[in-house]
Scaffold this motif. Structure first.
Motif, short mmCIF file in Angstrom:
data_model
loop_
_atom_site.label_atom_id
_atom_site.label_comp_id
_atom_site.label_asym_id
_atom_site.label_seq_id
_atom_site.Cartn_x
_atom_site.Cartn_y
_atom_site.Cartn_z
N ASP A 1 0.83 -1.21 0.00
CA ASP A 1 0.00 0.00 0.00
C ASP A 1 0.86 1.26 0.00
O ASP A 1 1.74 1.42 0.85
CB ASP A 1 -0.92 0.00 1.23
CG ASP A 1 -1.90 1.16 1.21
OD1 ASP A 1 -2.36 1.53 0.11
OD2 ASP A 1 -2.17 1.71 2.29
N LYS A 2 0.65 2.11 -0.97
CA LYS A 2 1.25 3.43 -1.12
C LYS A 2 2.74 3.41 -1.48
O LYS A 2 3.36 4.47 -1.59
CB LYS A 2 1.05 4.27 0.14
CG LYS A 2 -0.42 4.56 0.45
CD LYS A 2 -0.56 5.47 1.67
CE LYS A 2 -2.04 5.77 1.95
NZ LYS A 2 -2.20 6.65 3.12
N GLU A 3 3.33 2.23 -1.67
CA GLU A 3 4.74 2.20 -2.04
C GLU A 3 4.99 2.82 -3.42
O GLU A 3 6.11 3.24 -3.71
CB GLU A 3 5.26 0.77 -1.99
CG GLU A 3 5.50 0.25 -0.59
CD GLU A 3 6.09 -1.14 -0.57
OE1 GLU A 3 6.61 -1.54 0.50
OE2 GLU A 3 6.02 -1.85 -1.59
N ASP A 4 3.97 2.87 -4.26
CA ASP A 4 4.13 3.48 -5.57
C ASP A 4 4.47 4.96 -5.47
O ASP A 4 5.02 5.56 -6.41
CB ASP A 4 2.87 3.28 -6.42
CG ASP A 4 1.64 3.90 -5.77
OD1 ASP A 4 1.48 3.80 -4.54
OD2 ASP A 4 0.83 4.49 -6.50
N LYS A 5 4.17 5.59 -4.31
CA LYS A 5 4.48 7.01 -4.12
C LYS A 5 5.99 7.28 -4.11
O LYS A 5 6.42 8.42 -4.26
CB LYS A 5 3.85 7.52 -2.82
CG LYS A 5 2.33 7.54 -2.82
CD LYS A 5 1.78 8.13 -1.55
CE LYS A 5 0.25 8.18 -1.57
NZ LYS A 5 -0.24 9.10 -2.63
N LEU A 6 6.77 6.23 -3.94
CA LEU A 6 8.23 6.39 -3.93
C LEU A 6 8.82 6.40 -5.34
O LEU A 6 10.02 6.57 -5.50
CB LEU A 6 8.87 5.27 -3.11
CG LEU A 6 8.55 5.26 -1.62
CD1 LEU A 6 9.03 3.98 -0.97
CD2 LEU A 6 9.18 6.48 -0.94
N PHE A 7 7.98 6.23 -6.34
CA PHE A 7 8.44 6.14 -7.73
C PHE A 7 7.67 7.12 -8.61
O PHE A 7 7.16 6.77 -9.66
CB PHE A 7 8.28 4.71 -8.25
CG PHE A 7 8.99 3.67 -7.40
CD1 PHE A 7 10.33 3.40 -7.61
CD2 PHE A 7 8.31 3.00 -6.41
CE1 PHE A 7 10.98 2.45 -6.84
CE2 PHE A 7 8.95 2.05 -5.63
CZ PHE A 7 10.29 1.78 -5.84
N GLN A 8 7.58 8.38 -8.17
CA GLN A 8 6.84 9.41 -8.90
C GLN A 8 7.79 10.32 -9.66
O GLN A 8 8.61 11.01 -9.06
CB GLN A 8 6.00 10.25 -7.93
CG GLN A 8 4.98 9.46 -7.13
CD GLN A 8 4.20 10.36 -6.19
OE1 GLN A 8 3.31 11.11 -6.62
NE2 GLN A 8 4.54 10.32 -4.91
N ARG A 9 7.66 10.31 -10.96
CA ARG A 9 8.47 11.21 -11.78
C ARG A 9 8.16 12.67 -11.43
O ARG A 9 7.02 13.02 -11.11
CB ARG A 9 8.20 10.97 -13.26
CG ARG A 9 8.85 9.69 -13.77
CD ARG A 9 8.74 9.61 -15.28
NE ARG A 9 9.42 8.43 -15.78
CZ ARG A 9 10.71 8.35 -16.02
NH1 ARG A 9 11.48 9.40 -15.79
NH2 ARG A 9 11.27 7.24 -16.47
N LYS A 10 9.19 13.48 -11.50
CA LYS A 10 9.11 14.91 -11.19
C LYS A 10 8.83 15.17 -9.71
O LYS A 10 8.64 16.31 -9.31
CB LYS A 10 8.06 15.63 -12.05
CG LYS A 10 8.35 15.55 -13.55
CD LYS A 10 7.33 16.34 -14.34
CE LYS A 10 7.64 16.28 -15.84
NZ LYS A 10 6.64 17.04 -16.65
N VAL A 11 8.81 14.09 -8.90
CA VAL A 11 8.62 14.25 -7.46
C VAL A 11 9.82 13.69 -6.71
O VAL A 11 10.52 14.41 -6.00
CB VAL A 11 7.31 13.57 -6.98
CG1 VAL A 11 7.17 13.69 -5.45
CG2 VAL A 11 6.11 14.19 -7.67
N ASN A 12 10.07 12.40 -6.84
CA ASN A 12 11.17 11.77 -6.10
C ASN A 12 11.86 10.65 -6.89
O ASN A 12 12.54 9.81 -6.31
CB ASN A 12 10.67 11.22 -4.75
CG ASN A 12 9.49 10.27 -4.92
OD1 ASN A 12 9.13 9.88 -6.04
ND2 ASN A 12 8.88 9.90 -3.81
N PHE A 13 11.67 10.65 -8.18
CA PHE A 13 12.19 9.57 -9.02
C PHE A 13 12.73 10.18 -10.30
O PHE A 13 11.98 10.79 -11.07
CB PHE A 13 11.07 8.57 -9.30
CG PHE A 13 11.40 7.51 -10.30
CD1 PHE A 13 12.58 6.81 -10.25
CD2 PHE A 13 10.49 7.18 -11.31
CE1 PHE A 13 12.88 5.83 -11.19
CE2 PHE A 13 10.77 6.19 -12.24
CZ PHE A 13 11.97 5.52 -12.18
N GLU A 14 14.07 10.08 -10.51
CA GLU A 14 14.74 10.66 -11.66
C GLU A 14 14.47 12.17 -11.76
O GLU A 14 13.97 12.67 -12.77
CB GLU A 14 14.33 9.93 -12.95
CG GLU A 14 14.77 8.47 -12.97
CD GLU A 14 14.57 7.80 -14.32
OE1 GLU A 14 14.07 8.46 -15.24
OE2 GLU A 14 14.91 6.61 -14.44
#
Length: 578
Positions: A294-307
């Motif tokens: 649950d909610k782990e996808d939030k750690l892989f948001q482009r332009k937020v915290n991923f690349e």
């Protein structure tokens, strides 16, 4: 040193054995039994009396342990086990695991919140003043300090972020990768060699936060079967498909064992209900499992915290002046700058003394390959090289081997210049649409079939399909291939063996869970370590992608591929004086 250690160990063992013999001669067996019973009673009484203390100490130690190497839940990958290795290979495996281990990453909160995770918008990098002061010159080193902060603006206290730094000049077509040092306290250092005159701009990208890496490393422990592989079984008009993998969960269903008899490479399928194990006809990848919590996808948001690029604290660029007379230019310093090379005017320059030539037309390539047999083994990043040769050499004709489109084997032959170029995909696991079992082939077996010699060139690129598994699988695969390379070089020392490294790529969910850059870092470190010291040459695809201005891609764009091929051909046809 290791042999000396064994010798001392044997002497100590002999001494202990002699002392034990004298002791047994002076003490009766009955007395020994009595002592053993008394010792057992003391242990039992101590345990009963201090049970609460022992439990408390155990909990206290666990807390410290999880702060150092946290996990979200107990490891449940017991179904993914590997056959024990011989002692020396087991020791090498452990040393590799230790030397390539990623820094500890934070334990995730439950429920997951981004508040205390790495935030590139708050994080910064700063160019440090030149040591000793003064202006920057070619041959100097540029040092950069990175400070990571969370979404609340608080300084991070731990390391483990994956940062990708680059020094570049768009106007000069120049670029070089930076070397990152993790200080394990939220700060990082980067060192760039200054290799060209003119402007040089610093860029630092957060590829994965340390918290995202906590998720990725969990997946390889708990979900190594997240890529769905199927085996197609067929006999007459009856056809079935079952799940296959290196790691199969125990369900009570019978399994078919397809472990390669020569290399020992493991592969298993659930046995079909109505067909025998011998009826397996092809292999395919059909999809991916949903494995994020649950909610782990939030750690892989482009332009937020991923690349995402970090901002500069102060200036982000410097002007580099010509080299001083007393300085040694880094690219003339036998690789002491600790990078493989750099781009200048879009052309790759090696720093290890290799003179990278430019093979700009079919004639130049053909003359270099004249009389050569070029064998390429690996994944699609190697097939990309074969396609380059096929396109660039119009006089070389493709030989029809009735091979599947992705797997090969493929071959082109130039009759006038008497050279051939072949490609074959490596063995399972393969994330490939479909491959007949008759076309499956492990690289070590293929190398053992080569005659070798001064007219033979072998190129290997084996990494991308191993990213979803425990790293032990990759280590063992490379150990097997290395043995075959050693055998090849022993029987034919003139054979040229070239290894293409892994490379950075840009990918989005859900693909990042199987092909993320952190996985690529892991396999790249192991690849370099296993072949270190062997008589092989390298094409550093990692730096060649990182240093270039083009976006990262699993299959690098044509300008980068051309530079890679130029490095390969420069090994095959070294220029006099190089």
């Amino acid at each position: 040193m290791f042999a000396r250690f064994l010798q001392v160990l044997l002497l100590l063992t002999e001494k202990n054995n002699l002392e034990a013999t004298r002791f047994n001669q002076t003490i009766s067996m009955n007395l020994l039994k009595g002592c053993a019973v008394l010792l057992f009673l003391v242990v039992v009484l101590f345990t009963l009396k201090y049970m609460d203390l022992l439990e408390f100490k155990s909990e206290e130690i666990s807390v410290i342990y999880f702060e150092k190497e946290p996990t979200d839940s107990p490891v449940t990958n017991d179904f993914c086990t590997f056959k024990p290795l011989p002692p020396l290979e087991a020791l090498e495996e452990q040393l590799l695991l230790n030397s390539t281990a990623w820094p500890e990453t934070p334990r995730l909160s439950s429920p997951l919140s981004l508040e205390h995770t790495s935030d590139p918008a708050n994080s910064t990098f700063a160019i440090l003043p030149k040591r000793g002061g003064g202006e920057w010159h070619v041959g100097d080193q540029l040092e950069v300090l990175i400070k990571m902060y969370d979404f609340q603006g608080h300084a991070k206290k731990s390391g483990g972020d994956l940062l990708v730094p680059r020094l570049h000049s768009k106007s000069l077509g120049a670029g070089v990768a930076g070397l990152v040092v993790d200080h394990l306290n939220g700060s990082y250092s980067v060192v760039f060699p200054l290799l060209w005159e003119g402007d040089a701009q610093v860029e630092v990208v957060l590829a994965h936060s340390s918290e995202a890496i906590t998720v990725l490393r969990r997946l390889n422990k708990e979900e190594p079967d997240r890529v769905i592989f199927k085996g197609i079984f067929r006999s007459g008009s009856v056809s079935e498909r079952t799940t296959c993998n290196v790691c199969l969960r125990q369900t009570g269903q019978q399994q078919c064992n397809y472990t390669d008899l020569r290399t020992g490479e493991p592969w298993f399928c659930y046995k079909p209900q109505n067909l025998s194990c011998d009826a397996r006809r092809s292999h395919m990848k059909t999809g991916y499992k949903t494995v994020l919590k649950d909610k782990e996808d939030k750690l892989f948001q482009r332009k937020v915290n991923f690349e995402v690029s970090l901002k500069a604290l102060g200036q982000a660029s410097v002007i580099v002046l010509p080299q001083k007379k007393e300085q040694t230019k880094a690219n003339e310093d036998s690789g002491k700058s600790k990078v493989a090379g750099y781009y200048y005017q879009g052309v790759w320059q090696a720093v290890d003394g290799t003179r990278v030539q430019q093979f700009n037309n079919a004639s130049a390539i053909s003359q270099c390959l004249k009389g050569k047999i070029l064998h390429m083994y690996g994944d699609s990043t190697m097939r990309q090289w074969f396609e380059y040769f096929k396109t660039s050499l119009p006089d070389a004709k493709e030989v029809n081997l009735n091979s599947p489109s992705q797997a090969g084997p493929f071959m082109i032959w130039d009759n006038a210049n008497k050279f051939s170029v072949t490609y074959r995909i490596h063995g399972l696991p393969l994330r490939i649409y479909s491959i007949p079992t008759s076309k499956e082939s492990y690289v070590a077996n293929g190398l053992d079939e080569l005659l070798g010699g001064t007219n033979t060139v072998v190129v290997l690129s084996i990494w991308a399909h191993f990213s979803t598994f425990p790293i032990e699988l990759y280590i063992r695969r490379l150990q097997s291939i290395r043995k075959a390379v050693v055998r090849l070089l022993d029987r034919a020392p003139g054979t040229l063996v070239v290894i293409r490294t892994a490379n950075l790529q840009s990918i989005q969910l859900p693909g990042v869970l199987s092909n993320g850059n952190w996985f690529s870092v892991q396999v790249d470190q192991v690849l370099r370590a296993i072949f270190k010291g062997l008589n092989v040459r390298w094409v550093d695809a990692w730096e060649m992608v990182q240093a270039h201005h083009l976006p990262h891609n699993l299959h690098p764009q044509p300008p980068i591929i051309k530079n890679m091929i130029n490095v390969l051909l420069s090994y095959i046809c070294p220029k006099k004086g190089s």
